[in-house]
Design a protein around this motif. Structure first.
Motif, PDB file in Angstrom:
ATOM      1  N   GLN A   1      73.353  77.867  73.602  1.00  0.00           N
ATOM      2  CA  GLN A   1      73.975  78.715  74.782  1.00  0.00           C
ATOM      3  C   GLN A   1      73.679  80.136  74.842  1.00  0.00           C
ATOM      4  OE1 GLN A   1      78.187  79.343  74.757  1.00  0.00           O
ATOM      5  NE2 GLN A   1      78.440  79.868  72.941  1.00  0.00           N
ATOM      6  N   ASP A   2      73.388  80.770  73.750  1.00  0.00           N
ATOM      7  CA  ASP A   2      72.951  82.111  74.229  1.00  0.00           C
ATOM      8  C   ASP A   2      71.760  82.472  74.819  1.00  0.00           C
ATOM      9  OD1 ASP A   2      71.560  80.646  71.727  1.00  0.00           O
ATOM     10  OD2 ASP A   2      70.785  82.542  71.215  1.00  0.00           O
ATOM     11  N   LEU A   3      70.891  81.417  75.069  1.00  0.00           N
ATOM     12  CA  LEU A   3      69.673  81.620  75.902  1.00  0.00           C
ATOM     13  C   LEU A   3      69.821  80.965  77.379  1.00  0.00           C
ATOM     14  CD1 LEU A   3      66.979  80.077  73.335  1.00  0.00           C
ATOM     15  CD2 LEU A   3      67.537  82.301  73.945  1.00  0.00           C
TER      16      LEU A   3
ATOM     17  N   PRO B   1      63.671  66.449  69.225  1.00  0.00           N
ATOM     18  CA  PRO B   1      63.340  67.405  68.111  1.00  0.00           C
ATOM     19  C   PRO B   1      63.429  68.819  68.852  1.00  0.00           C
ATOM     20  CG  PRO B   1      61.529  65.355  68.638  1.00  0.00           C
ATOM     21  CD  PRO B   1      62.833  65.197  69.583  1.00  0.00           C
ATOM     22  N   ASN B   2      63.608  69.738  68.137  1.00  0.00           N
ATOM     23  CA  ASN B   2      63.652  71.134  68.303  1.00  0.00           C
ATOM     24  C   ASN B   2      64.923  71.363  68.953  1.00  0.00           C
ATOM     25  OD1 ASN B   2      62.025  73.249  67.529  1.00  0.00           O
ATOM     26  ND2 ASN B   2      61.580  73.733  69.739  1.00  0.00           N
ATOM     27  N   VAL B   3      65.691  70.645  69.176  1.00  0.00           N
ATOM     28  CA  VAL B   3      66.990  70.850  69.858  1.00  0.00           C
ATOM     29  C   VAL B   3      68.167  71.779  69.123  1.00  0.00           C
ATOM     30  CG1 VAL B   3      68.518  69.082  69.396  1.00  0.00           C
ATOM     31  CG2 VAL B   3      68.588  69.963  71.628  1.00  0.00           C
ATOM     32  N   GLY B   4      67.801  71.948  67.638  1.00  0.00           N
ATOM     33  CA  GLY B   4      68.437  72.681  66.704  1.00  0.00           C
ATOM     34  C   GLY B   4      69.374  71.961  66.126  1.00  0.00           C
ATOM     35  N   LYS B   5      69.078  70.622  65.665  1.00  0.00           N
ATOM     36  CA  LYS B   5      69.981  69.771  64.675  1.00  0.00           C
ATOM     37  C   LYS B   5      70.049  70.215  63.354  1.00  0.00           C
ATOM     38  CE  LYS B   5      68.951  65.418  64.208  1.00  0.00           C
ATOM     39  NZ  LYS B   5      68.962  64.046  64.058  1.00  0.00           N
ATOM     40  N   SER B   6      68.837  70.668  63.009  1.00  0.00           N
ATOM     41  CA  SER B   6      68.775  71.302  61.357  1.00  0.00           C
ATOM     42  C   SER B   6      69.436  72.522  61.369  1.00  0.00           C
ATOM     43  CB  SER B   6      67.223  71.419  60.959  1.00  0.00           C
ATOM     44  OG  SER B   6      66.419  70.227  61.340  1.00  0.00           O
ATOM     45  N   THR B   7      69.291  73.332  62.213  1.00  0.00           N
ATOM     46  CA  THR B   7      70.014  74.520  62.352  1.00  0.00           C
ATOM     47  C   THR B   7      71.681  74.135  62.300  1.00  0.00           C
ATOM     48  OG1 THR B   7      68.329  75.604  63.629  1.00  0.00           O
ATOM     49  CG2 THR B   7      70.267  76.920  63.541  1.00  0.00           C
ATOM     50  N   LEU B   8      71.954  73.439  63.057  1.00  0.00           N
ATOM     51  CA  LEU B   8      73.453  73.195  63.062  1.00  0.00           C
ATOM     52  C   LEU B   8      73.947  72.599  61.618  1.00  0.00           C
ATOM     53  CD1 LEU B   8      75.462  71.965  65.717  1.00  0.00           C
ATOM     54  CD2 LEU B   8      75.430  70.287  63.920  1.00  0.00           C
TER      55      LEU B   8
HETATM   56  P1  G4P Z   1      65.549  70.348  65.160  1.00  0.00           P
HETATM   57  O1  G4P Z   1      66.162  70.483  63.934  1.00  0.00           O
HETATM   58  O2  G4P Z   1      66.645  69.574  66.190  1.00  0.00           O
HETATM   59  O3  G4P Z   1      64.342  69.916  65.370  1.00  0.00           O
HETATM   60  O4  G4P Z   1      65.688  71.999  65.518  1.00  0.00           O
HETATM   61  P2  G4P Z   1      65.851  73.382  64.524  1.00  0.00           P
HETATM   62  O5  G4P Z   1      67.105  73.471  63.905  1.00  0.00           O
HETATM   63  O6  G4P Z   1      64.550  73.319  63.622  1.00  0.00           O
HETATM   64  O7  G4P Z   1      65.741  74.394  65.609  1.00  0.00           O
HETATM   65  C1  G4P Z   1      64.464  74.575  66.473  1.00  0.00           C
HETATM   66  C2  G4P Z   1      64.132  76.004  66.857  1.00  0.00           C
HETATM   67  O8  G4P Z   1      65.395  76.431  67.613  1.00  0.00           O
HETATM   68  C3  G4P Z   1      64.488  77.224  65.686  1.00  0.00           C
HETATM   69  O9  G4P Z   1      63.531  78.072  66.060  1.00  0.00           O
HETATM   70  C4  G4P Z   1      66.031  77.524  65.573  1.00  0.00           C
HETATM   71  O10 G4P Z   1      66.029  78.678  65.060  1.00  0.00           O
HETATM   72  C5  G4P Z   1      66.304  77.461  67.096  1.00  0.00           C
HETATM   73  N1  G4P Z   1      67.650  77.292  67.361  1.00  0.00           N
HETATM   74  C6  G4P Z   1      68.493  76.413  67.051  1.00  0.00           C
HETATM   75  N2  G4P Z   1      69.769  76.614  67.442  1.00  0.00           N
HETATM   76  C7  G4P Z   1      69.711  77.764  68.519  1.00  0.00           C
HETATM   77  C8  G4P Z   1      70.385  78.315  69.014  1.00  0.00           C
HETATM   78  O11 G4P Z   1      71.786  78.004  68.968  1.00  0.00           O
HETATM   79  N3  G4P Z   1      70.078  79.525  69.659  1.00  0.00           N
HETATM   80  C9  G4P Z   1      68.695  79.909  69.568  1.00  0.00           C
HETATM   81  N4  G4P Z   1      68.466  81.190  70.324  1.00  0.00           N
HETATM   82  N5  G4P Z   1      67.923  79.441  68.781  1.00  0.00           N
HETATM   83  C10 G4P Z   1      68.483  78.229  68.160  1.00  0.00           C
HETATM   84  P3  G4P Z   1      62.293  78.237  65.373  1.00  0.00           P
HETATM   85  O12 G4P Z   1      61.743  79.802  66.042  1.00  0.00           O
HETATM   86  O13 G4P Z   1      61.512  77.238  65.305  1.00  0.00           O
HETATM   87  O14 G4P Z   1      62.454  78.786  63.830  1.00  0.00           O
HETATM   88  P4  G4P Z   1      63.257  80.169  63.166  1.00  0.00           P
HETATM   89  O15 G4P Z   1      62.502  81.295  63.993  1.00  0.00           O
HETATM   90  O16 G4P Z   1      64.691  80.076  63.424  1.00  0.00           O
HETATM   91  O17 G4P Z   1      62.698  79.856  61.765  1.00  0.00           O
END
Ligand code: G4P
Length: 320
Positions: free
Chosen positions: A62-64, A125-132
């Motif tokens: 949401q920050d983006l 993929p890449n939607v942020g599941k691992s981060t969450l």
């Molecule tokens: P996934 O498991 O769903 O494939 O996604 P993952 O958590 O790997 O997140 C993909 C990219 O999105 C990562 O950036 C992560 O930091 C970023 N991200 C996740 N959640 C958020 C959010 O709420 N806000 C923003 N701005 N970014 C988010 P990356 O550049 O691939 O890695 P890194 O630089 O964080 O290491």
């Protein structure tokens, strides 16, 4: 457009099987979406697999995203039966923890040791599941990375004594039903970088941005009136402004496209959303019509084949 045909892998058997096996014992389904493209980052197969299970849509990153559009998407999802939605930044613990009470509200009959809450989390993929998941567990449990498609095994994460979160193995790919969705997914980083042309994606991105966010382009690339440029002229101006030049002072369009896509992904253009609920509904309708036309064509070819091989008589002929 070529992106959908070239890229959509179509084989999601592992994910489908895993969800089918798990869904029977699930109380709430969380779908993680990209707040900049909620419609395009959803997976239509998920709704089919999860049936009438209550759903929580998490609009991540949401920050983006543009806050006004995020509010519109939240209202859109919350108006659907059995559905709630929250916007968050997956790395902010206070925001992420809000999913627990939201799930409890969606399945009020669950809770306590006898009937623990069982939640399935899904996302492309890449939607942020691992981060969450990392934020929820406050450890580096899942690997994060910017390349789409890191496969994982099913995990069950205990978030409270009576709250289990299941993470599906396999990959839930988005289904690209319309060209616009494909371009938005590519711009967001959800699609591996070999599957699309950066220049094509950049031009589509500029087409949307110059209409909806001209000031963002003007500010970032020091342009006068972004809306007055064609997409091609904008890409050239961006390349020139950022010094992406080759011999003869010609702009390297590929480099310019990479700069724009990188800026968009990093949020350097400010908070932007690439689709409104109404726009996405229109694209979906167009995609469904296209699908229906394709199906009609396929049916006609199949009928013709059967007639030619005499499996059925030609309409209007009387069989003896
Ligand atoms: P996934 O498991 O769903 O494939 O996604 P993952 O958590 O790997 O997140 C993909 C990219 O999105 C990562 O950036 C992560 O930091 C970023 N991200 C996740 N959640 C958020 C959010 O709420 N806000 C923003 N701005 N970014 C988010 P990356 O550049 O691939 O890695 P890194 O630089 O964080 O290491």
């Amino acid at each position: 457009m070529s992106l959908a045909i070239q890229w959509f892998p179509g084989h999601m058997h592992l994910t489908k099987k895993a969800i089918q096996a798990r869904i029977k014992s699930i109380d709430v389904v969380i779908e993680l979406l990209d707040a900049r493209l909620p419609g395009s980052s959803a997976n239509p197969m998920l709704a089919e697999l999860t049936g009438d299970r209550p759903g929580l849509k998490l609009l991540n990153k949401q920050d983006l995203a543009n806050p006004t559009q995020t509010a519109a998407w939240l209202a859109h999802y919350c108006s659907q039966p059995g559905t709630h939605a929250l916007a968050l930044d997956a790395s902010v613990a206070a925001q992420v923890r809000a999913l627990l009470p939201a799930c409890r509200a969606l399945a009020p009959g669950r809770g306590g040791m006898a009937k623990p809450m069982r939640v399935l989390i899904c996302g492309i993929p890449n939607v942020g599941k691992s981060t969450l998941i990392n934020t929820l567990t406050a450890r580096r449990a899942a690997k994060t990375g910017d390349e789409a498609g890191i496969t994982k095994l099913e995990q069950c994460i205990t978030l409270a004594d009576d709250f289990y979160l299941y993470d599906t193995p396999g990959l839930l790919w988005p289904r690209i039903i319309v060209a616009k969705s494909g371009y938005n997914l590519a711009a967001s980083g959800a699609i591996g970088r070999n599957a699309f042309s950066e220049e094509e994606v950049a031009l589509e991105l500029l087409d949307y941005l110059k209409t909806h966010y001209p000031q963002a382009l003007q500010l970032r690339y020091k342009l006068a009136d972004a809306a007055a440029f064609t997409e091609e002229a904008l890409l050239e101006a961006i390349g020139r402004q950022r010094g992406a030049l080759q011999s003869g002072q010609r702009v390297q369009l590929q480099k310019a496209a990479e700069i724009l896509i990188h800026d968009f992904r990093a949020g350097a253009l400010g908070p932007l959303t690439l689709e409104t609920p109404a726009e996405f509904a229109q694209w979906l309708l167009a995609g469904q019509q296209l699908d229906a036309q394709r199906q009609l064509k396929k049916d006609a070819i199949e009928l013709d084949r059967k007639i030619r091989f005499k499996q059925i008589p030609r309409p209007g002929t009387v069989s003896q």
